[in-house]
Enzyme design. Structure first.
Site, mmCIF file in Angstrom:
data_model
loop_
_atom_site.group_PDB
_atom_site.id
_atom_site.type_symbol
_atom_site.label_atom_id
_atom_site.label_comp_id
_atom_site.label_asym_id
_atom_site.label_seq_id
_atom_site.Cartn_x
_atom_site.Cartn_y
_atom_site.Cartn_z
ATOM 1 N N ARG A 1 -136.895 70.654 1.016
ATOM 2 C CA ARG A 1 -137.055 69.690 2.397
ATOM 3 C C ARG A 1 -137.333 70.643 3.524
ATOM 4 N NH1 ARG A 1 -131.578 67.115 2.040
ATOM 5 N NH2 ARG A 1 -131.695 67.451 -0.096
ATOM 6 N N CYS B 1 -128.423 43.333 3.411
ATOM 7 C CA CYS B 1 -127.210 42.422 3.126
ATOM 8 C C CYS B 1 -126.314 43.414 2.184
ATOM 9 C CB CYS B 1 -127.413 41.356 2.255
ATOM 10 S SG CYS B 1 -128.365 39.952 3.406
ATOM 11 N N PRO C 1 -138.862 76.034 -1.428
ATOM 12 C CA PRO C 1 -138.064 75.645 -0.155
ATOM 13 C C PRO C 1 -137.594 74.444 0.065
ATOM 14 C CG PRO C 1 -140.195 76.881 0.385
ATOM 15 C CD PRO C 1 -140.038 76.500 -1.061
#
Length: 505
Positions: free
Chosen positions: A315, A401, A313
Site C-alpha cells: 500500500r 443500514c 512495498p
C-alpha cells in the site's frame, strides 16, 4: 485545547483543525489561501461539482514519485551489497490501466492475484514478463492464461499446485519460472487478518516442507525454480519481522544451493503508511537500506552470495496518494455515558456524560470497508472551507443500514461543520476502491487523477443504470419506471471530462 473524554488515548484535539499533517496527506494536497483544500492545484469544490461525491482523487505525481523512489532505493541499496533488486506493485491495493502504466513507467513490476487483475494489466499494455501471479487457489483457466501470455513468474502456494503448473507449462511447451511461497511462521506486528505468515492460515507451505517441495519443482523440466517467497503481513512499521523472516528463509536458501541454483529471494513487504497524525512510517530509503543490510549480514554468516531480492512495498505506493471526498448530510449529537469511576460510592452521583457528534456522509462501507473489517483508523478534514470555530470530536458515519458503517472512528472537525460541507478523508488509495461494493445498491464512486491543475476521470463511476443492467428480471417498461432522471452529478460520473483550477475559479 479541549480533549474529549470519548477520544481514543492516541488522539489529541489539534491546535488547528484545518492543518493537513504531512505524513497523512498526498504531497500536493494543500490548504489554499481561500481556506479550501486543493489537490495538485484542483479545488475540492471543483472536483465535487464535476464528478459528484463520493469521489476518489488520486494525486498522480505523488504515485509516480513514490513508485520511482521505491524502485531507485531498492536497486541502489542492493547494488551496494553486490546484488540487484526487483520491486513489485501490489495490484490488489488498487488497479486500473492508468495506474498500471504509471508504476511500470516508474520502474516497478506488478504482482496480480487473479485473472481479472491479469486482464487489467495486459489491457494497460504491460509486458507480461514484468508480472507475477499470486494466489492460494488459482484456477486452471487463470494458470493457462498466465502461461500462455508469457507471465514472468508464478508463485506456487501448495504442493498440489506444483504439478498443476508443470502440466500447464508442458502443454504450452514452455519452461515457466516459479517461486515457492513459504509460511515462515514469523508473526508480523499488525492486525490479525493482515498477518499472513502465521502457522494456522491459508498461504504458503511450512518451512519443514520446503526442501521436499523444491525437489518436486526441480523434477519437472517445464518449471524453472527461481527461489523462495515470503510475505509476513501488511501495514508493518518496523523491520524486526523481516530480520527474522530473512534469517529463516536464507537458512533454507543456503541448503537448497547444494542441489541447484537459487537465484532469487522474495521477502515480500507490506510497508505501513500514515492514516493518522500519530503514525510514523519509515522512509522507503531507510527500509531499502535496512533490507540490504539484513540480507548481506545473513548471507555473510552463511557463506553464500547475496541473491537477487524481490520486494513488494504494498500500500505504500498508492495508499497515501488518494483522498476521498464526501458530502456531509445529517448531523446529530449523541450523549454518551462515561465509564463509572472505580470504587464504591454509597450515594453515587449521576454518571458523567460526554457528547459525540455523528457526521453522516454520502458514502460509507461500500467505498471504504476497512474500518468495519479491521477497525482501521482514518483522519478527516473539511475540504470546501476552513474554520476558526473550536474543534469538536466527530465520528464520520456512512449512509448504510449498519451500525458498524463508520468511515472515521474519531477525529476533530470545527464545531460548525454543517450539511453540504465537503469532508475529505486522506490515505484511501489502498484497499478502499478495490474492496468497494454495491451494498444497499449504492453505486461505486469514480476515480479521478489530478495533476498540474487538471483533473480527469480514469475510472468511470457507476450509475443506477449500471446496477439495473445486470438484473435479468427487469423489463423495458419497469426499467424506465425504475430509472430516475439523471442529475448533473450522475451525468458527470459517466464522462471522462477534465477541469482545471483556472476554470474552477
Amino acid at each position: 485545547m479541549f480533549d474529549s473524554p470519548l477520544a481514543p488515548d492516541w488522539l489529541r484535539a489539534p491546535d488547528d483543525a484545518n492543518a493537513l499533517p504531512a505524513p497523512v496527506w498526498s504531497r500536493n494536497a494543500v490548504r489554499a489561501v481561500s481556506g479550501e483544500l486543493e489537490i495538485a492545484g484542483v479545488p475540492a469544490s471543483a472536483l465535487a461539482a464535476e464528478f459528484g461525491t463520493p469521489v476518489f482523487v488520486i494525486d498522480e505525481a505523488d504515485v509516480r514519485e513514490r513508485a520511482e523512489r521505491a524502485a531507485t532505493s531498492f536497486v541502489r541499496e542492493f547494488e551496494r551489497v553486490g546484488s540487484s533488486a526487483r520491486v513489485y506493485y501490489a495490484a490488489k491495493a488498487f488497479l486500473c490501466t492508468e495506474v498500471a502504466r504509471w508504476v511500470t513507467e516508474a520502474g516497478l513490476n506488478i504482482d496480480v492475484a487473479s485473472g481479472g487483475e491479469l486482464a487489467v494489466t495486459l489491457a494497460a499494455g504491460v509486458d507480461a514478463t514484468r508480472l507475477v501471479l499470486h494466489g492460494n487457489n488459482k484456477s486452471l483457466a487463470e494458470l493457462d492464461r498466465a502461461v500462455s501470455v508469457g507471465i514472468g513468474t508464478i508463485v506456487l502456494d501448495s504442493l498440489l499446485e506444483i504439478n498443476r503448473v508443470a502440466e500447464v507449462a508442458a502443454r504450452h511447451g514452455v519452461r515457466q519460472a516459479v517461486r515457492l511461497r513459504v509460511n515462515s511462521g514469523v508473526h508480523a506486528s499488525t492486525h490479525e487478518y493482515l498477518a499472513t505468515a502465521r502457522e494456522d492460515q491459508k498461504f504458503g507451505v511450512p518451512l519443514s516442507e520446503v526442501e521436499d517441495a523444491v525437489a518436486r519443482i526441480r523434477s519437472h523440466d517445464s518449471l524453472d525454480f527461481l527461489g523462495l517467497h515470503s510475505h509476513i503481513g501488511s501495514q508493518i512499521f518496523d523491520t524486526d519481522g523481516f530480520v527474522e523472516a530473512a534469517a529463516r528463509l536464507l537458512g533454507v536458501h543456503a541448503r537448497l544451493l547444494s542441489s541447484g541454483p537459487v537465484p532469487e529471494l522474495n521477502l515480500g513487504g507490506g510497508f505501513g503508511i500514515a492514516y493518522t497524525s500519530v503514525d510514523t512510517p519509515a522512509p522507503i530509503e531507510h527500509i531499502a537500506a535496512r533490507f540490504a543490510d539484513i540480507v548481506r549480514s545473513e548471507c555473510a554468516a552463511l557463506g553464500i552470495p547475496v541473491p537477487v531480492v524481490a520486494v513488494e512495498p504494498g500500500r505504500s505506493i498508492i495508499g497515501p496518494s488518494t483522498t476521498t471526498l464526501y458530502t456531509v448530510g445529517m448531523i446529530k449529537d449523541v450523549e454518551v455515558t462515561l465509564p463509572a469511576a472505580s470504587g464504591v460510592v454509597a450515594d453515587p452521583a449521576p454518571a458523567p456524560t460526554a457528547v459525540r457528534k455523528y457526521v453522516s456522509v454520502d458514502g460509507g462501507m461500500s467505498d471504504n470497508v476497512r474500518p468495519a473489517l479491521y477497525g482501521a483508523d482514518y483522519s478527516v478534514r473539511l475540504a470546501n472551507r476552513s474554520s476558526d470555530v473550536e474543534p469538536v470530536l466527530v465520528r464520520i458515519a456512512g449512509k448504510h443500514c449498519e451500525s458498524g458503517d463508520i468511515v472515521v472512528h474519531a477525529d476533530y472537525l470545527p464545531g460548525d461543520v454543517a450539511p453540504g460541507d465537503l469532508a475529505a478523508v486522506p490515505a484511501t488509495g489502498a484497499y478502499c476502491w478495490s474492496l468497494a461494493s454495491n451494498y444497499n445498491y449504492l453505486t461505486r464512486p469514480p476515480v479521478v487523477a489530478v495533476r498540474d491543475g487538471v483533473a480527469r476521470a480514469i475510472v468511470r463511476g457507476e450509475t443506477e443504470q449500471d446496477l439495473l443492467s445486470r438484473d435479468l428480471g427487469i423489463t423495458s417498461d419497469t426499467r424506465a419506471a425504475a430509472s430516475p432522471p439523471a442529475t448533473s452529478a450522475q451525468d458527470a460520473r459517466t464522462a471522462p471530462g477534465a477541469t482545471s483550477a483556472k476554470d474552477a475559479s
